[in-house]
Design a protein around this motif. Structure first.
Motif, PDB file in Angstrom:
ATOM      1  N   ALA A 125       0.810  -1.219   0.000  1.00 40.29           N
ATOM      2  CA  ALA A 125       0.000   0.000   0.000  1.00 40.29           C
ATOM      3  C   ALA A 125       0.840   1.265   0.000  1.00 40.29           C
ATOM      4  O   ALA A 125       0.312   2.359  -0.151  1.00 40.29           O
ATOM      5  CB  ALA A 125      -0.940   0.011   1.207  1.00 40.29           C
ATOM      6  N   ASN A 126       2.136   1.124   0.164  1.00 43.89           N
ATOM      7  CA  ASN A 126       3.005   2.298   0.225  1.00 43.89           C
ATOM      8  C   ASN A 126       3.525   2.721  -1.141  1.00 43.89           C
ATOM      9  O   ASN A 126       4.075   3.803  -1.284  1.00 43.89           O
ATOM     10  CB  ASN A 126       4.190   2.023   1.151  1.00 43.89           C
ATOM     11  N   VAL A 127       3.359   1.873  -2.157  1.00 44.82           N
ATOM     12  CA  VAL A 127       3.896   2.163  -3.482  1.00 44.82           C
ATOM     13  C   VAL A 127       3.021   3.201  -4.188  1.00 44.82           C
ATOM     14  O   VAL A 127       1.798   3.080  -4.219  1.00 44.82           O
ATOM     15  CB  VAL A 127       3.953   0.871  -4.332  1.00 44.82           C
ATOM     16  N   LYS A 128       3.663   4.225  -4.702  1.00 46.63           N
ATOM     17  CA  LYS A 128       2.942   5.275  -5.426  1.00 46.63           C
ATOM     18  C   LYS A 128       3.418   5.311  -6.878  1.00 46.63           C
ATOM     19  O   LYS A 128       4.608   5.232  -7.159  1.00 46.63           O
ATOM     20  CB  LYS A 128       3.188   6.643  -4.780  1.00 46.63           C
ATOM     21  N   ARG A 129       2.468   5.464  -7.794  1.00 47.06           N
ATOM     22  CA  ARG A 129       2.778   5.528  -9.217  1.00 47.06           C
ATOM     23  C   ARG A 129       3.568   6.802  -9.510  1.00 47.06           C
ATOM     24  O   ARG A 129       3.146   7.894  -9.105  1.00 47.06           O
ATOM     25  CB  ARG A 129       1.469   5.509 -10.004  1.00 47.06           C
ATOM     26  N   PRO A 130       4.681   6.688 -10.240  1.00 40.16           N
ATOM     27  CA  PRO A 130       5.473   7.885 -10.564  1.00 40.16           C
ATOM     28  C   PRO A 130       4.760   8.788 -11.564  1.00 40.16           C
ATOM     29  O   PRO A 130       3.826   8.369 -12.264  1.00 40.16           O
ATOM     30  CB  PRO A 130       6.755   7.337 -11.184  1.00 40.16           C
ATOM     31  N   ASP A 131       5.248   9.989 -11.660  1.00 40.35           N
ATOM     32  CA  ASP A 131       4.781  10.932 -12.670  1.00 40.35           C
ATOM     33  C   ASP A 131       5.116  10.356 -14.053  1.00 40.35           C
ATOM     34  O   ASP A 131       6.165   9.733 -14.225  1.00 40.35           O
ATOM     35  CB  ASP A 131       5.507  12.268 -12.466  1.00 40.35           C
ATOM     36  N   PRO A 132       4.248  10.518 -15.042  1.00 42.49           N
ATOM     37  CA  PRO A 132       4.541   9.967 -16.377  1.00 42.49           C
ATOM     38  C   PRO A 132       5.885  10.416 -16.949  1.00 42.49           C
ATOM     39  O   PRO A 132       6.499   9.688 -17.737  1.00 42.49           O
ATOM     40  CB  PRO A 132       3.391  10.488 -17.242  1.00 42.49           C
TER      41      PRO A 132
END
Ligand code: ZN
Length: 87
Positions: A23-30
């Protein structure tokens, strides 16, 4: 067997749930560099102790939950509805 306390359904066996990942993983900016995308897609931490995880109550209310679970003892800390799965 681990019991996960779903906020909607109450305590349920883990067999009713599907693990959805860290749950800590965040999608990077494109526009983020390739290295950041590689880290996001392929690499995960493997912590010992408290860990925030996504779980889908697939055989219940179909809610996505954020569950704090101890990876050593499987003790469940907090459980809440997931507002944003990071996607
Ligand atoms: Zn549920």
């Amino acid at each position: 067997m681990m019991l996960i306390p779903c906020p909607h359904c109450g305590p349920r066996p883990e067999t009713e749930f599907v693990y959805g990942g860290d749950a800590n993983v965040k999608r990077p900016d494109p526009a983020a560099p390739d290295a950041e995308w590689t880290d996001y897609i392929y690499f995960r931490d493997n912590p010992k102790g408290a860990h925030r995880e996504l779980w889908l109550h697939a055989a219940g209310c179909h809610s996505w939950l954020t569950v704090e679970r101890d990876t050593v003892t499987h003790a469940i800390g907090s459980v809440s509805y997931t507002k944003d799965s990071g996607e």
